[in-house]
Design a protein around this motif. Structure first.
Motif, PDB file in Angstrom:
ATOM      1  N   TYR A  53      46.279  42.688  35.385  1.00  7.16           N
ATOM      2  CA  TYR A  53      44.886  42.242  34.383  1.00  7.16           C
ATOM      3  C   TYR A  53      44.628  40.803  34.062  1.00  7.16           C
ATOM      4  CZ  TYR A  53      41.822  44.642  31.061  1.00  7.16           C
ATOM      5  OH  TYR A  53      40.980  44.936  29.957  1.00  7.16           O
ATOM      6  N   GLU A  54      45.311  40.609  33.030  1.00  2.75           N
ATOM      7  CA  GLU A  54      45.279  39.468  32.372  1.00  2.75           C
ATOM      8  C   GLU A  54      44.627  38.242  33.116  1.00  2.75           C
ATOM      9  OE1 GLU A  54      49.420  38.750  30.750  1.00  2.75           O
ATOM     10  OE2 GLU A  54      49.053  39.673  28.956  1.00  2.75           O
ATOM     11  N   LEU A  55      44.792  37.644  34.130  1.00  2.00           N
ATOM     12  CA  LEU A  55      44.427  36.593  35.218  1.00  2.00           C
ATOM     13  C   LEU A  55      43.061  37.427  35.522  1.00  2.00           C
ATOM     14  CD1 LEU A  55      44.773  35.041  37.414  1.00  2.00           C
ATOM     15  CD2 LEU A  55      45.545  36.217  39.243  1.00  2.00           C
ATOM     16  N   PHE A  56      42.636  38.594  35.930  1.00  2.00           N
ATOM     17  CA  PHE A  56      41.660  39.308  36.404  1.00  2.00           C
ATOM     18  C   PHE A  56      40.582  38.616  34.599  1.00  2.00           C
ATOM     19  CE2 PHE A  56      38.468  42.744  35.062  1.00  2.00           C
ATOM     20  CZ  PHE A  56      37.575  43.088  35.794  1.00  2.00           C
ATOM     21  N   GLN A  57      41.213  38.821  33.705  1.00  2.00           N
ATOM     22  CA  GLN A  57      40.165  39.013  32.121  1.00  2.00           C
ATOM     23  C   GLN A  57      40.249  37.783  32.137  1.00  2.00           C
ATOM     24  OE1 GLN A  57      42.876  41.200  29.269  1.00  2.00           O
ATOM     25  NE2 GLN A  57      41.033  41.964  28.693  1.00  2.00           N
ATOM     26  N   GLN A  58      41.073  36.996  32.793  1.00  3.61           N
ATOM     27  CA  GLN A  58      40.652  35.668  32.432  1.00  3.61           C
ATOM     28  C   GLN A  58      39.126  34.343  34.128  1.00  3.61           C
ATOM     29  OE1 GLN A  58      44.638  32.912  33.189  1.00  3.61           O
ATOM     30  NE2 GLN A  58      43.721  31.164  33.858  1.00  3.61           N
ATOM     31  N   GLN A  59      39.811  35.026  34.525  1.00  2.00           N
ATOM     32  CA  GLN A  59      38.899  34.613  35.887  1.00  2.00           C
ATOM     33  C   GLN A  59      37.365  35.832  35.700  1.00  2.00           C
ATOM     34  OE1 GLN A  59      40.565  37.088  38.894  1.00  2.00           O
ATOM     35  NE2 GLN A  59      41.493  34.798  39.912  1.00  2.00           N
ATOM     36  N   GLN A  60      36.756  36.380  34.868  1.00  2.00           N
ATOM     37  CA  GLN A  60      35.787  37.129  33.826  1.00  2.00           C
ATOM     38  C   GLN A  60      35.405  36.258  32.930  1.00  2.00           C
ATOM     39  OE1 GLN A  60      35.116  39.191  36.840  1.00  2.00           O
ATOM     40  NE2 GLN A  60      33.576  40.212  35.048  1.00  2.00           N
ATOM     41  N   ALA A  61      36.063  35.859  32.177  1.00  2.00           N
ATOM     42  CA  ALA A  61      36.163  35.092  30.867  1.00  2.00           C
ATOM     43  C   ALA A  61      35.549  33.932  31.099  1.00  2.00           C
ATOM     44  CB  ALA A  61      37.104  34.717  29.831  1.00  2.00           C
ATOM     45  N   GLU A  62      35.545  32.916  32.468  1.00  2.00           N
ATOM     46  CA  GLU A  62      35.895  31.603  32.938  1.00  2.00           C
ATOM     47  C   GLU A  62      34.013  32.065  33.743  1.00  2.00           C
ATOM     48  OE1 GLU A  62      38.740  30.869  35.141  1.00  2.00           O
ATOM     49  OE2 GLU A  62      39.845  29.461  33.936  1.00  2.00           O
ATOM     50  N   LEU A  63      33.650  33.330  34.450  1.00  2.00           N
ATOM     51  CA  LEU A  63      32.918  33.198  35.523  1.00  2.00           C
ATOM     52  C   LEU A  63      31.442  33.640  33.645  1.00  2.00           C
ATOM     53  CD1 LEU A  63      31.385  33.726  37.817  1.00  2.00           C
ATOM     54  CD2 LEU A  63      32.387  36.352  37.807  1.00  2.00           C
ATOM     55  N   GLU A  64      31.769  34.634  33.070  1.00  2.00           N
ATOM     56  CA  GLU A  64      30.937  34.374  32.212  1.00  2.00           C
ATOM     57  C   GLU A  64      30.736  33.486  31.510  1.00  2.00           C
ATOM     58  OE1 GLU A  64      32.062  37.211  29.366  1.00  2.00           O
ATOM     59  OE2 GLU A  64      32.362  39.348  31.228  1.00  2.00           O
ATOM     60  N   ALA A  65      31.923  32.580  31.086  1.00  2.00           N
ATOM     61  CA  ALA A  65      31.478  30.977  30.586  1.00  2.00           C
ATOM     62  C   ALA A  65      30.408  30.395  31.365  1.00  2.00           C
ATOM     63  CB  ALA A  65      32.535  30.515  29.967  1.00  2.00           C
ATOM     64  N   ALA A  66      30.730  29.616  32.442  1.00  2.00           N
ATOM     65  CA  ALA A  66      30.408  28.940  33.690  1.00  2.00           C
ATOM     66  C   ALA A  66      28.444  29.777  33.468  1.00  2.00           C
ATOM     67  CB  ALA A  66      30.320  28.799  35.168  1.00  2.00           C
TER      68      ALA A  66
END
Length: 249
Positions: A53-66
């Motif tokens: 879940y933490e990895l998923f959140q990190q990936q989502q945050a990176e996607l949103e930032a991009a």
């Protein structure tokens, strides 16, 4: 169930030899056995769920930032070069910072003095204000009054009005706004006469359109270079972000 098994199997096969089985080719009995094995592993190692879940959140945050960065670059002309927005700091600064604000927003009021400290302490920031009233009629009236102040009396008057409105804790009415103008030695009547000017209306409407394109729904929201900060950020947090940006220039 097949989707879960396929995901787990994909991860598992990274450590298996080339002849590893294909989850999609399993018989019902093999699928059931494999499912039990996966469940047993998760029960014995529950922390893997948290890690995933933490990895998923990190990936989502990176996607949103991009995605934010791409949108900011596309909208750069209206964000940074509108000409109708009030600016402070260094017009030639190496860092450009935009704030979408509402005068009735508690977090905008909290951020206000810290933003002023940031700009005063860093002589190389160009700061732009976007009037973004979203908290009702009083917010709209206050933003209209601020924009009208600049039209009637200029940039210095707007800066003082912006400070006063951020510090004000009472109800925003034409009467209270006129009193604020009088205390600042400004012509409150002339400003009130300007608040319904079509240009004032258009400026606020255009800011709402930009905010919509950037998926901004709250205040304060900051755009610093090509990055977005949604919500209140303490002074030291903004300083750290700006220092990191400069280190990459």
């Amino acid at each position: 169930m097949k989707k879960l098994l396929a995901t787990v199997a994909t991860l598992a096969t990274l450590a298996l030899p080339a002849q590893a089985f294909d989850v999609n080719a399993m018989t019902p009995a093999e699928e059931e056995a494999f499912g039990k094995a996966v469940r047993a592993y998760i029960m014995q190692n529950p922390s893997i769920i948290v890690e995933a879940y933490e990895l998923f959140q990190q990936q989502q945050a990176e996607l949103e930032a991009a995605n934010d960065q791409q949108l900011v670059r596309q909208l750069a002309p209206v964000l940074f070069e509108d000409g109708r927005d009030w600016e402070a700091g260094n017009p030639e600064g190496d860092i450009v910072m935009v704030e979408f604000l509402d005068y009735r927003c508690g977090y905008c009021k909290k951020a206000h003095e810290e933003v002023k400290q940031l700009i005063a302490g860093d002589q190389n920031i160009r700061f732009i204000v976007k009037e973004f009233p979203i908290l009702g009629d009083e917010s709209v009236l206050a933003s209209r009054f601020a924009i009208a102040t600049r039209k009637v009396a200029g940039d210095d008057a707007y800066g003082r009005m912006n400070d006063a409105l951020m510090q004000y804790r009472g109800k925003m009415t034409e009467k209270s706004l006129k009193k604020i103008a009088d205390k600042l030695d400004l012509d409150g009547d002339a400003i009130l006469a300007m608040i319904e000017d079509p240009e004032v209306t258009q400026q606020i409407a255009d800011t709402h359109q930009i905010a919509s394109a950037l998926s901004i729904s709250g205040t304060p929201t900051f755009v610093i270079q090509d990055q977005m900060l949604r919500g209140y950020v303490p002074l030291d947090g903004m300083q750290e972000l700006i220092a990191a940006m400069r280190a990459e220039m």
